[in-house]
Motif scaffolding. Structure first.
Motif, short mmCIF file in Angstrom:
data_model
loop_
_atom_site.label_atom_id
_atom_site.label_comp_id
_atom_site.label_asym_id
_atom_site.label_seq_id
_atom_site.Cartn_x
_atom_site.Cartn_y
_atom_site.Cartn_z
N LEU A 273 5.22 1.12 -5.33
CA LEU A 273 3.77 1.33 -5.19
C LEU A 273 3.18 1.73 -6.54
O LEU A 273 2.11 1.28 -6.93
CB LEU A 273 3.50 2.43 -4.15
CG LEU A 273 3.74 2.04 -2.69
CD1 LEU A 273 3.65 3.28 -1.79
CD2 LEU A 273 2.75 0.98 -2.22
N GLU A 274 3.94 2.55 -7.25
CA GLU A 274 3.50 2.98 -8.59
C GLU A 274 3.39 1.75 -9.50
O GLU A 274 2.42 1.58 -10.24
CB GLU A 274 4.52 3.99 -9.14
CG GLU A 274 4.30 4.42 -10.58
CD GLU A 274 3.07 5.30 -10.76
OE1 GLU A 274 2.83 6.15 -9.87
OE2 GLU A 274 2.35 5.12 -11.76
N GLN B 295 -1.64 1.30 -12.45
CA GLN B 295 -2.66 1.10 -13.47
C GLN B 295 -4.07 1.32 -12.94
O GLN B 295 -5.00 1.54 -13.69
CB GLN B 295 -2.56 -0.31 -14.05
CG GLN B 295 -1.38 -0.47 -14.98
CD GLN B 295 -1.01 -1.92 -15.16
OE1 GLN B 295 -1.26 -2.74 -14.29
NE2 GLN B 295 -0.44 -2.24 -16.31
N LYS B 296 -4.19 1.23 -11.62
CA LYS B 296 -5.53 1.37 -11.05
C LYS B 296 -6.00 2.82 -11.09
O LYS B 296 -7.18 3.09 -10.86
CB LYS B 296 -5.56 0.84 -9.61
CG LYS B 296 -5.28 -0.65 -9.56
CD LYS B 296 -5.63 -1.24 -8.21
CE LYS B 296 -5.50 -2.75 -8.26
NZ LYS B 296 -5.72 -3.37 -6.96
N GLY B 297 -5.09 3.73 -11.33
CA GLY B 297 -5.42 5.14 -11.51
C GLY B 297 -5.87 5.82 -10.24
O GLY B 297 -5.78 5.27 -9.13
N GLY B 298 -6.34 7.05 -10.38
CA GLY B 298 -6.84 7.81 -9.24
C GLY B 298 -5.75 8.11 -8.23
O GLY B 298 -4.57 8.26 -8.57
N SER B 299 -6.17 8.14 -6.99
CA SER B 299 -5.24 8.57 -5.95
C SER B 299 -4.68 7.37 -5.18
O SER B 299 -4.17 7.53 -4.08
CB SER B 299 -5.98 9.51 -5.00
OG SER B 299 -7.20 8.90 -4.61
N ILE B 300 -4.81 6.18 -5.76
CA ILE B 300 -4.41 4.99 -5.02
C ILE B 300 -2.93 5.00 -4.64
O ILE B 300 -2.57 4.76 -3.48
CB ILE B 300 -4.76 3.70 -5.81
CG1 ILE B 300 -6.29 3.61 -5.93
CG2 ILE B 300 -4.21 2.47 -5.13
CD1 ILE B 300 -6.79 2.43 -6.69
N VAL B 301 -2.09 5.35 -5.61
CA VAL B 301 -0.66 5.38 -5.33
C VAL B 301 -0.37 6.44 -4.27
O VAL B 301 0.36 6.20 -3.29
CB VAL B 301 0.15 5.67 -6.61
CG1 VAL B 301 1.62 5.81 -6.30
CG2 VAL B 301 -0.07 4.55 -7.64
N GLU B 302 -0.99 7.57 -4.44
CA GLU B 302 -0.78 8.69 -3.52
C GLU B 302 -1.21 8.32 -2.09
O GLU B 302 -0.50 8.58 -1.13
CB GLU B 302 -1.62 9.86 -4.02
CG GLU B 302 -1.10 11.24 -3.65
CD GLU B 302 -2.04 12.28 -4.23
OE1 GLU B 302 -2.67 12.99 -3.43
OE2 GLU B 302 -2.18 12.32 -5.48
N ASN B 303 -2.37 7.70 -1.98
CA ASN B 303 -2.87 7.30 -0.67
C ASN B 303 -1.96 6.28 0.00
O ASN B 303 -1.71 6.35 1.21
CB ASN B 303 -4.28 6.70 -0.78
CG ASN B 303 -5.32 7.77 -1.02
OD1 ASN B 303 -5.01 8.97 -0.96
ND2 ASN B 303 -6.53 7.36 -1.33
N ASN B 304 -1.48 5.36 -0.79
CA ASN B 304 -0.58 4.35 -0.24
C ASN B 304 0.70 5.00 0.25
O ASN B 304 1.25 4.64 1.29
CB ASN B 304 -0.28 3.27 -1.29
CG ASN B 304 -1.33 2.17 -1.28
OD1 ASN B 304 -1.34 1.31 -0.41
ND2 ASN B 304 -2.24 2.22 -2.23
N SER B 305 1.17 5.91 -0.54
CA SER B 305 2.39 6.62 -0.18
C SER B 305 2.17 7.38 1.14
O SER B 305 3.04 7.42 2.01
CB SER B 305 2.72 7.57 -1.33
OG SER B 305 3.84 8.31 -1.05
N LYS B 306 0.99 7.94 1.26
CA LYS B 306 0.62 8.67 2.48
C LYS B 306 0.55 7.70 3.68
O LYS B 306 1.03 8.00 4.77
CB LYS B 306 -0.76 9.31 2.28
CG LYS B 306 -0.90 10.69 2.90
CD LYS B 306 -2.06 11.45 2.27
CE LYS B 306 -3.38 11.10 2.89
NZ LYS B 306 -4.55 11.71 2.19
#
Lengths: 287, 587
Positions: B153-154, B159-170
């Motif tokens: 996911l990272e 590269q898109k920054g913000g909480s995108i990776v975190e949200n996907n992980s969630k």
């Protein structure tokens, strides 16, 4: 490049098989003189031609040269120039080669603006196939395949070039040697795609667009008050249905060649005999 | 048989099927599992059925099978399309809150997991993450440590920054939790992890990577499925090494640009698919006659005409072998696996320059769009050798001039290979042409010179046959009377089919041929065999024709031309059946 090159150094020892009096002799001589006088020599020059009478030029000139297939000379020249920007690339073609089968490539070569020179030997007829209509033939020009004339408007190559964003658009006449050489030299020195349409009469099959016709009708832009950097003025010249002109019709002084915009500067023929430094990074990208 | 698991996500084009599949494939690869992926897609941007399939195992996998264990179905049609591959115990993950899936019920014996994908995604930060919720659910089904998803996911969204990776992980964890809480599963789909480090790439990428490794600096092409990925891969990468990628106005221009660059001395390539090869064929004879080294990659798809652009076929063999008017010496290489796409590309560049001949490098859609994991050593750059052939410089070209000091680019030599001077080399100015020419490259119609130049060009092929290794890749039992022969991408499926056959005590000798021209002489192997079966993805058996011609013996033909690649279990059954039939009985 060397400074003591004479234009005859660009001459091969083959006798041209063009018809006596053919306009292509003058067109070619001007190209050789233009190349020599701009400091080029046969070993740094790459000449590409297509098919037809014009296509024979690679045999009569001495340089690195490729005689290709019909209508595709421009892409070959583009590839060669991008692969080695140190080369002086000149492409020669006829009106059929350039504006019929190769019309697509012409438009895209113009808009790509690679630093090279394109000379069209325009005789408004198909000569080597013995007298059929060409894309620049007049609407009423009777030939073996158009007994009542083509009945369609001739291609206006300069208009095509201007519309495609051409940065150097010129017209010359093979019989006016001084002007022709002068125009070719400017074309070679132009940083970008330089298009020179050269009236190169066919004495065997075209009895309309003759030396006399061009000599009488061509107006030299040098003697007019024409500013080649003025696009509107260029438009007027190109679309003037009353007169035909000779000289540099349009020149974009801010032209930046494609290769410069793209940062292509290396001679790509020079590679090591092993993969490039850092090639393993290409594999690691796939982790 | 390796303990493997077959997984798929399917829906409509535009649903993010591809990127979701890729995220999971990368997670598996990073977790030290082998992966082989395949895609079902249609020729449209949005809508229509599309699927991304993953076969994964701790052991290496090189093919697909007719089996699906876990299916994420975003549409009802996804289930319908895959019904034949689903089996008792297959898990179908779907969103019953989706209008189109409201009335869905898993068929008898299958396990339907109704997970509110969209709702959970919205709760995690956005409906767009519904596929990731499904991935989380799939992780739970297969006991796959969900942490492995985070890295991919990272890679995908970092590269898109913000909480995108975190949200996907969630979102992934929400899917996992939902299944854990609502279903009491006792399945045998555990995806165990290992310490191995693999790279994951497809055939088009392997070709592009091989080209850059081999010193290719110029690429011109025109977008066409399924070859475009080669161009997309090289764009931005070859420039780092001083090269250029140009998108030409058409294929005619592309091949002529590549030709111009090659004459200027660059290692040069173009890639296209069948319809593009048609257009390029005009220039093909010029390349051969002017003796210009050029690699032309043909990533084959279903033909003729526009055919089925997104489907598999190996139908262009005759086109590459015979295309173009007159008689044209050429090489035709056909990589048999994704890894071979890399190695054969390197070989193609060396052959092109050593023999100053056009080289067709023929992959196909199955190789181009399938991804596979490899230990990175498989692409060891230190082993890549670059041989530029008879290039002369200012000094050495003196050996190749006539008494008037004119350079002879088409000198008549014993091995058929003439000297080559790059433009810019002092004293080497010369012309070359598609017209028949003399040693200086000038047009001639002299009858003796014509014969001498034709013979010279053909002699290059003879020299290459003597000096290069054209042998097939051999697998299986060398003493078996059952001989299977194939070319191109079928190798993986056949090798695995052999394992199935072994279980049934059927032994097979398998020759996988990576060269169509020149090709290995298999006369002895064929003479020694009781049964010869030629496997290929076309209707008429173009390679089987060549084999029969070479060995003067009738062979059995196994052909597939419905647009889908061969599958291992399918092949095993067909080979078994073919062995039981007499040669006359097969078409």
């Amino acid at each position: 490049m060397s400074s003591d090159v004479r234009f005859t150094d660009f001459k091969s020892d083959k006798q041209p098989t063009w018809c006596p009096g053919c306009g292509d002799f003058g067109t070619m001589n001007g190209m050789m003189k233009g190349l020599a006088e701009t400091g080029n020599d046969p070993d740094n020059t790459f000449l590409v031609a297509g098919i037809g009478c014009s296509g024979k030029i690679g045999t009569y000139m001495h340089s690195y040269a490729l005689h290709g297939v019909h209508g595709r000379a421009l892409p070959v020249g583009i590839g060669a120039k991008l692969a080695n920007p140190n080369l002086e690339v000149m492409v020669a073609g006829g009106d059929g080669d350039g504006f019929s089968i190769g019309a697509g490539h012409f438009v895209h070569a113009v808009r790509r603006n690679v630093n090279m020179t394109y000379v069209v030997m325009d005789n408004r007829i198909y000569g080597l196939t013995k007298g059929q209509a060409s894309p620049t033939s007049r609407e009423d020009f009777e030939t073996s395949t158009t007994p009542d004339g083509p009945m369609q408007a001739p291609v206006n190559p300069h208009a095509l070039a201007l519309a495609a964003g051409g940065t150097f658009i010129a017209q010359s006449f093979s019989s006016d040697a001084l002007r022709h050489v002068e125009i070719i030299k400017q074309a070679i020195e132009h940083p970008g795609f330089a298009f020179v349409n050269c009236y190169s009469p066919c004495v065997t099959f075209n009895d309309v667009d003759t030396y006399d016709y061009f000599r009488d009708s061509l107006v030299d832009l040098k003697e007019e008050d024409h500013d080649p950097t003025d696009k509107d003025a260029a438009k007027d010249v190109i679309f003037d249905s009353e007169k035909e002109y000779m000289g540099v019709i349009y020149k974009d002084e801010n032209s930046v060649p494609f290769e410069e915009r793209w940062g292509i500067s290396e001679d790509m023929s020079q590679i090591e005999d092993k993969p490039p430094e850092g090639a393993m990074d290409l594999v690691r990208e796939f982790y | 048989m390796p303990e493997d698991l077959n997984w798929a996500i399917g829906g409509e084009a535009g649903d993010g099927i591809d990127s979701t599949g890729k995220i999971f494939a990368q997670a598996l690869s990073r977790a030290g599992r082998h992966v082989f992926t395949s895609k079902d897609f249609a020729s449209r941007i949005r809508g229509g059925y599309t699927a991304y399939k993953i076969r994964t195992s701790v052991d290496r996998v090189e093919s697909v099978v007719d089996r699906l264990d876990i299916l994420i179905a975003l549409t009802q049609r996804t289930v319908e399309e895959n019904m034949e591959e689903l089996h008792e115990g297959s898990v179908i993950i779907y969103d019953g809150e989706r209008t189109t899936m409201k009335d869905f019920e898993a068929p008898d014996g299958m396990i339907g997991l109704n997970v509110p994908l969209r709702r959970l995604a919205e709760e995690a930060g956005g409906a767009i993450m519904q596929n990731i919720v499904a991935l989380g659910a799939a992780c739970e089904v297969s006991e796959f440590p969900i942490e492995n998803l985070d890295e991919s996911l990272e890679k995908r969204f970092g590269q898109k920054g913000g909480s995108i990776v975190e949200n996907n992980s969630k979102a992934a964890r929400a899917g996992q939790e939902y299944v854990r809480e609502n279903y009491d599963l006792d399945l045998d789909y555990e995806l165990e992890t290992t310490d191995a480090d693999y790279v994951l790439l497809n055939g088009d990428e392997a070709i592009g990577m091989g080209a850059i490794a081999a010193g290719c600096r110029f690429y011109a092409g025109y977008p066409i499925t399924p070859a475009t990925n080669v161009m997309e891969y090289m764009t931005g990468r070859v420039e780092q090494f001083g090269g250029a990628v140009v998108q030409a106005e058409d294929e005619l221009s592309a091949i002529n640009m590549a030709l111009g660059a090659a004459r200027a001395g660059a290692r040069s390539m173009t890639a296209t698919s069948g319809p593009g090869i048609d257009l390029m064929t005009e220039t093909f004879g010029l390349i051969a006659t002017s003796e210009t080294p050029l690699v032309i990659t043909n990533v084959m798809r279903s033909g003729p005409s526009t055919g089925m652009p997104t489907k598999q076929e190996q139908g262009d063999l005759n086109q590459m072998l015979y295309g173009g008017h007159g008689e044209i010496p050429r090489f035709v290489l056909t990589p048999t696996s994704i890894s071979e796409c890399f190695h054969k590309t390197v070989e193609a560049f060396n052959l092109a320059e050593k023999y100053q001949t056009p080289v067709y490098l023929a992959a196909d859609l199955a190789l181009a769009v399938s991804e596979q994991t490899f230990p990175p050593e498989e692409f060891d750059m230190d082993k890549v050798e670059i041989d530029r052939g008879k290039v002369v410089d200012e000094e050495s070209l003196g050996e190749w001039v006539n008494d008037k000091q004119q350079f002879k680019p088409h000198a008549l030599t014993e091995d058929g290979v003439s000297p080559r001077a790059f433009p810019g080399t002092k004293g080497g100015a010369h012309m070359s042409t598609g017209l028949e020419h003399d040693e200086l490259g000038r047009r001639t119609e002299d009858t003796d010179m014509r014969v001498e130049q034709v013979d010279k060009r053909n002699r290059k092929v003879e020299t290459a046959i003597e000096n290069e290794d054209w042998s097939p890749r051999e697998f299986g039992d060398a003493d078996s009377g059952n001989l299977v022969i194939s070319w191109g991408s079928n190798e993986g499926a056949i090798r695995e089919a052999m394992e199935f056959l072994e279980e049934d005590d059927v032994s097979v000798r398998f020759l996988s041929v990576p060269y169509i021209f020149p090709r290995p002489d298999l006369t002895e192997e064929i003479a020694a065999a009781d049964d010869v079966i030629v496997v290929e993805c076309n209707a008429t058996g173009q390679f089987a024709d060549l084999i029969e011609h070479d060995a003067l013996r009738r062979v059995k033909r196994l052909n597939k031309y419905n647009g889908v690649r061969f599958k291992a279990d399918e092949l095993a059954a067909k080979i078994k059946q073919a062995l039981s039939e007499s040669v006359e009985a097969t078409p």
